[in-house]
Design a protein around this motif. Structure first.
Motif, PDB file in Angstrom:
ATOM      1  N   MET A   1      57.518  59.670  60.337  1.00  0.00           N
ATOM      2  CA  MET A   1      56.586  58.590  60.550  1.00  0.00           C
ATOM      3  C   MET A   1      57.210  57.287  60.060  1.00  0.00           C
ATOM      4  N   ALA A   2      57.125  56.247  60.891  1.00  0.00           N
ATOM      5  CA  ALA A   2      57.700  54.951  60.552  1.00  0.00           C
ATOM      6  C   ALA A   2      56.839  54.238  59.520  1.00  0.00           C
ATOM      7  N   MET A   3      57.494  53.515  58.657  1.00  0.00           N
ATOM      8  CA  MET A   3      56.816  52.770  57.610  1.00  0.00           C
ATOM      9  C   MET A   3      56.821  51.290  57.996  1.00  0.00           C
ATOM     10  N   ARG A   4      55.683  50.659  58.007  1.00  0.00           N
ATOM     11  CA  ARG A   4      55.607  49.221  58.286  1.00  0.00           C
ATOM     12  C   ARG A   4      55.781  48.467  56.974  1.00  0.00           C
ATOM     13  N   LEU A   5      56.670  47.474  57.010  1.00  0.00           N
ATOM     14  CA  LEU A   5      56.982  46.708  55.805  1.00  0.00           C
ATOM     15  C   LEU A   5      56.785  45.224  56.060  1.00  0.00           C
ATOM     16  N   GLN A   6      56.409  44.508  55.027  1.00  0.00           N
ATOM     17  CA  GLN A   6      56.235  43.065  55.113  1.00  0.00           C
ATOM     18  C   GLN A   6      57.369  42.379  54.361  1.00  0.00           C
ATOM     19  N   LEU A   7      57.956  41.350  54.969  1.00  0.00           N
ATOM     20  CA  LEU A   7      58.997  40.559  54.313  1.00  0.00           C
ATOM     21  C   LEU A   7      58.341  39.678  53.260  1.00  0.00           C
ATOM     22  N   THR A   8      58.747  39.844  51.992  1.00  0.00           N
ATOM     23  CA  THR A   8      58.120  39.090  50.915  1.00  0.00           C
ATOM     24  C   THR A   8      59.074  38.173  50.159  1.00  0.00           C
ATOM     25  N   ASP A   9      60.380  38.338  50.346  1.00  0.00           N
ATOM     26  CA  ASP A   9      61.321  37.547  49.567  1.00  0.00           C
ATOM     27  C   ASP A   9      62.638  37.433  50.331  1.00  0.00           C
ATOM     28  N   GLY A  10      63.332  36.346  50.126  1.00  0.00           N
ATOM     29  CA  GLY A  10      64.637  36.160  50.737  1.00  0.00           C
ATOM     30  C   GLY A  10      64.654  35.230  51.930  1.00  0.00           C
ATOM     31  N   CYS A  11      63.524  34.605  52.222  1.00  0.00           N
ATOM     32  CA  CYS A  11      63.464  33.696  53.371  1.00  0.00           C
ATOM     33  C   CYS A  11      64.419  32.517  53.207  1.00  0.00           C
ATOM     34  N   GLU A  12      64.616  32.090  51.952  1.00  0.00           N
ATOM     35  CA  GLU A  12      65.554  30.990  51.708  1.00  0.00           C
ATOM     36  C   GLU A  12      66.983  31.407  52.050  1.00  0.00           C
ATOM     37  N   LEU A  13      67.352  32.658  51.805  1.00  0.00           N
ATOM     38  CA  LEU A  13      68.667  33.162  52.203  1.00  0.00           C
ATOM     39  C   LEU A  13      68.798  33.175  53.722  1.00  0.00           C
ATOM     40  N   LEU A  14      67.741  33.578  54.406  1.00  0.00           N
ATOM     41  CA  LEU A  14      67.732  33.598  55.863  1.00  0.00           C
ATOM     42  C   LEU A  14      67.901  32.195  56.421  1.00  0.00           C
ATOM     43  N   GLU A  15      67.174  31.234  55.882  1.00  0.00           N
ATOM     44  CA  GLU A  15      67.283  29.844  56.350  1.00  0.00           C
ATOM     45  C   GLU A  15      68.682  29.289  56.119  1.00  0.00           C
ATOM     46  N   GLU A  16      69.247  29.561  54.956  1.00  0.00           N
ATOM     47  CA  GLU A  16      70.592  29.079  54.635  1.00  0.00           C
ATOM     48  C   GLU A  16      71.618  29.686  55.585  1.00  0.00           C
ATOM     49  N   TRP A  17      71.534  30.997  55.806  1.00  0.00           N
ATOM     50  CA  TRP A  17      72.457  31.679  56.712  1.00  0.00           C
ATOM     51  C   TRP A  17      72.292  31.177  58.139  1.00  0.00           C
ATOM     52  N   ALA A  18      71.059  31.021  58.591  1.00  0.00           N
ATOM     53  CA  ALA A  18      70.785  30.610  59.971  1.00  0.00           C
ATOM     54  C   ALA A  18      71.330  29.218  60.274  1.00  0.00           C
ATOM     55  N   GLY A  19      71.440  28.376  59.248  1.00  0.00           N
ATOM     56  CA  GLY A  19      71.965  27.027  59.447  1.00  0.00           C
ATOM     57  C   GLY A  19      73.387  26.991  59.959  1.00  0.00           C
ATOM     58  N   SER A  20      74.171  28.022  59.648  1.00  0.00           N
ATOM     59  CA  SER A  20      75.565  28.039  60.080  1.00  0.00           C
ATOM     60  C   SER A  20      75.863  29.142  61.099  1.00  0.00           C
ATOM     61  N   ALA A  21      74.866  29.934  61.446  1.00  0.00           N
ATOM     62  CA  ALA A  21      75.061  31.044  62.385  1.00  0.00           C
ATOM     63  C   ALA A  21      74.892  30.563  63.824  1.00  0.00           C
ATOM     64  N   SER A  22      75.549  31.257  64.727  1.00  0.00           N
ATOM     65  CA  SER A  22      75.381  30.948  66.149  1.00  0.00           C
ATOM     66  C   SER A  22      74.022  31.467  66.621  1.00  0.00           C
ATOM     67  N   GLN A  23      73.581  31.008  67.785  1.00  0.00           N
ATOM     68  CA  GLN A  23      72.300  31.471  68.325  1.00  0.00           C
ATOM     69  C   GLN A  23      72.336  32.975  68.572  1.00  0.00           C
ATOM     70  N   ALA A  24      73.452  33.483  69.064  1.00  0.00           N
ATOM     71  CA  ALA A  24      73.579  34.928  69.316  1.00  0.00           C
ATOM     72  C   ALA A  24      73.462  35.720  68.015  1.00  0.00           C
ATOM     73  N   GLU A  25      74.092  35.228  66.937  1.00  0.00           N
ATOM     74  CA  GLU A  25      73.991  35.910  65.643  1.00  0.00           C
ATOM     75  C   GLU A  25      72.569  35.862  65.111  1.00  0.00           C
ATOM     76  N   ARG A  26      71.922  34.717  65.254  1.00  0.00           N
ATOM     77  CA  ARG A  26      70.535  34.622  64.800  1.00  0.00           C
ATOM     78  C   ARG A  26      69.644  35.591  65.570  1.00  0.00           C
ATOM     79  N   ASN A  27      69.849  35.690  66.877  1.00  0.00           N
ATOM     80  CA  ASN A  27      69.030  36.593  67.690  1.00  0.00           C
ATOM     81  C   ASN A  27      69.160  38.043  67.240  1.00  0.00           C
ATOM     82  N   VAL A  28      70.397  38.517  67.017  1.00  0.00           N
ATOM     83  CA  VAL A  28      70.567  39.919  66.625  1.00  0.00           C
ATOM     84  C   VAL A  28      70.077  40.149  65.194  1.00  0.00           C
TER      85      VAL A  28
END
Length: 110
Positions: free
Chosen positions: A1-28
Motif C-alpha cells: 500500500m502506497a503512503m501519501r506524504l506531505q512536503l514539510t521542509d526543504g522548499c528553500e533548497l528546492l528554490e535555490e536549486w531551481a534557480g540554476s537548473a534547466s527547465q528539463a531538470e526542473r520538470n523531472v
C-alpha cells in the motif's frame, strides 16, 4: 500500500536549486517530488538508503541528478535534504549522495 506524504521542509533548497537548473531538470525533479508525495517513487525510481541515517533516502532521478529526502512516518511527511548532481553534495550534514547499488532500501525498512 502506497503512503501519501506531505512536503514539510526543504522548499528553500528546492528554490535555490531551481534557480540554476534547466527547465528539463526542473520538470523531472518536480515529477520525482510528486512521486515521493504520492508514494509511487519506490515503484518508479531507483531508491537507495542512506547508510548514515535510515530515515533518509536517495532517489536516482536521472543519471546525474539525485534527490535526497528524509521520511517522517510519525506525521506522514517528508523533507528535502539535497537536490543536484551526486558528487555536488559537499555538506557533511547532508551525507553521502553517491548511491550504492548493493543496499537498496524500502520505506518499510525490510
Amino acid at each position: 500500500m502506497a503512503m501519501r506524504l506531505q512536503l514539510t521542509d526543504g522548499c528553500e533548497l528546492l528554490e535555490e536549486w531551481a534557480g540554476s537548473a534547466s527547465q528539463a531538470e526542473r520538470n523531472v525533479m518536480y515529477d520525482a517530488l510528486f512521486a515521493v508525495g504520492d508514494g509511487s517513487a519506490f515503484l518508479i525510481y531507483d531508491i537507495f538508503g542512506d547508510p548514515r541515517d535510515p530515515s533518509n533516502f536517495i532517489v536516482a532521478v536521472k543519471p546525474n541528478l539525485v534527490l535526497k529526502v528524509m521520511l517522517r512516518r510519525e506525521d506522514s511527511s517528508f523533507a528535502i535534504r539535497y537536490l543536484g548532481a551526486p558528487d555536488d553534495d559537499r555538506d557533511e550534514a547532508a551525507g553521502t549522495t553517491a548511491p550504492t547499488r548493493e543496499e537498496p532500501s524500502s520505506p518499510e525498512g525490510a
